[in-house]
Design an enzyme around this catalytic site. Sequence first.
Site, mmCIF file in Angstrom:
data_model
loop_
_atom_site.group_PDB
_atom_site.id
_atom_site.type_symbol
_atom_site.label_atom_id
_atom_site.label_comp_id
_atom_site.label_asym_id
_atom_site.label_seq_id
_atom_site.Cartn_x
_atom_site.Cartn_y
_atom_site.Cartn_z
ATOM 1 N N LYS A 1 -59.535 -27.757 52.971
ATOM 2 C CA LYS A 1 -59.890 -26.585 53.064
ATOM 3 C C LYS A 1 -58.842 -25.039 52.322
ATOM 4 O O LYS A 1 -59.679 -24.056 50.866
ATOM 5 C CB LYS A 1 -59.907 -25.444 54.530
ATOM 6 C CG LYS A 1 -60.900 -26.047 55.066
ATOM 7 C CD LYS A 1 -60.529 -25.515 56.480
ATOM 8 C CE LYS A 1 -59.646 -24.813 56.945
ATOM 9 N NZ LYS A 1 -59.697 -26.928 57.700
ATOM 10 N N THR A 2 -57.617 -25.754 51.885
ATOM 11 C CA THR A 2 -56.540 -25.103 50.740
ATOM 12 C C THR A 2 -56.374 -25.455 49.922
ATOM 13 O O THR A 2 -55.968 -25.525 48.890
ATOM 14 C CB THR A 2 -55.110 -25.654 51.802
ATOM 15 O OG1 THR A 2 -55.167 -24.974 52.973
ATOM 16 C CG2 THR A 2 -53.852 -24.802 50.769
ATOM 17 N N ASP B 1 -55.832 -17.755 55.220
ATOM 18 C CA ASP B 1 -56.090 -19.234 56.704
ATOM 19 C C ASP B 1 -56.125 -18.552 57.427
ATOM 20 O O ASP B 1 -55.571 -17.841 57.725
ATOM 21 C CB ASP B 1 -54.870 -20.343 55.496
ATOM 22 C CG ASP B 1 -54.771 -21.370 56.442
ATOM 23 O OD1 ASP B 1 -55.820 -22.066 56.770
ATOM 24 O OD2 ASP B 1 -53.521 -22.324 56.650
ATOM 25 N N THR C 1 -60.434 -22.783 61.477
ATOM 26 C CA THR C 1 -60.962 -23.779 62.478
ATOM 27 C C THR C 1 -61.347 -23.545 63.403
ATOM 28 O O THR C 1 -62.165 -24.859 63.908
ATOM 29 C CB THR C 1 -59.662 -25.046 62.602
ATOM 30 O OG1 THR C 1 -58.763 -23.745 63.530
ATOM 31 C CG2 THR C 1 -58.379 -25.236 61.598
ATOM 32 N N ARG D 1 -55.117 -35.992 55.007
ATOM 33 C CA ARG D 1 -53.609 -35.026 55.339
ATOM 34 C C ARG D 1 -52.320 -36.426 56.331
ATOM 35 O O ARG D 1 -52.156 -36.858 56.066
ATOM 36 C CB ARG D 1 -53.934 -33.981 55.880
ATOM 37 C CG ARG D 1 -52.047 -33.188 55.779
ATOM 38 C CD ARG D 1 -52.162 -32.138 57.083
ATOM 39 N NE ARG D 1 -52.672 -31.102 56.226
ATOM 40 C CZ ARG D 1 -53.179 -30.093 56.763
ATOM 41 N NH1 ARG D 1 -52.955 -30.206 58.078
ATOM 42 N NH2 ARG D 1 -53.945 -28.802 56.206
#
Length: 351
Positions: A70-71, A115, A164, A223
């Site tokens: 997402k980032t 975020d 999330t 990640r």
Amino acid sequence: MSTEDPRELVGTGQVAEEKALEAALRPKALEDFVGQGTVRAQLSLVLESSRLRGTAADHVLLSGPPGLGKTTLAMIIASEMSAPLRITSGPAIQHAGDLAAILSSLSEGEVLFIDEIHRMSRPAEELLYMAMEDFRVDIIVGKGAGATSIPLELPPFTLVGATTRAGLLPGPLRDRFGFTGHLEYYTTEELEKVLRRSAGMLDMSVTNPGFAEIASRSRGTPRIANRLLRRVRDWALVHGVDTVDQDHASEALNTYEVDSRGLDRLDRAVLEALCTKFGGGPVGLSTLAILVGEETETVETVAEPYLVREGLLARTPRGRIATEAAWRHLGLTPPQTGQETLSGTAHEERP
């Protein structure tokens, strides 16, 4: 043996050094972004249309589990629109004045990334409604009967929100996003592509079976895949291995207590407690946390989601139970069908 906590490998927490390394591995363009084909194609149309119109892109909401990109997508949006990027988080915006200060300093076309946007305070959310829709905020000056409202016009900007837990966002806020994309967990094949790109940037030599081994233990999360790749790199460097094959990758990840299904020490401790101490459950969450020596929230947010997704653990009204697959993964014999297990009533603090 390294003393690094395995949760640093498969959890969502990050230290500064890890963040810096991950930032270097992030793709900078949408065409380099691996996976999420549907979201990527839709987002490409949104951005291309905005460029052709010469306007700021529509507001974008990205939802999904941690670590899926997402980032990275927010950074790519700013890069694709040739616009500056401002980054903040929901927990950092606890007052309407905090948000007003950020919004009033934005330049035209700038991308504002928030975020964990669902964790913003309610007053800040209400201020954001008007800013997103009308590019205007009302600044309240004074208190009580003498308070006055001063309208402040904002330049067109693009808000990218990441969450999330999309269900916690109020309806009026969700409705103001022009595009909503939900990110799914990656397949093993997609993670292998991520790892090949990262290995090239890290100047690592890894065989195809080696990539497959690392990808299969990465919980469907880029990640985590990149983090495990760096730990395999460390192992290979110390052991003088020039080309990492499947056996090398397996031995390296076993050293860090990440097993063939991506389970770490905490995951296995939860399953072992269920199977060996309570015959498979049901067991209350609080009791389970005490047994594995962790906080209740850690068990619920770090271990449980993946165990449930893998079909190794189930949540029932009476507590947590281990599935037959969990018994097999631990090398244990599951109870016979119909065998009575513990009722859970004696240790059921919290289902």
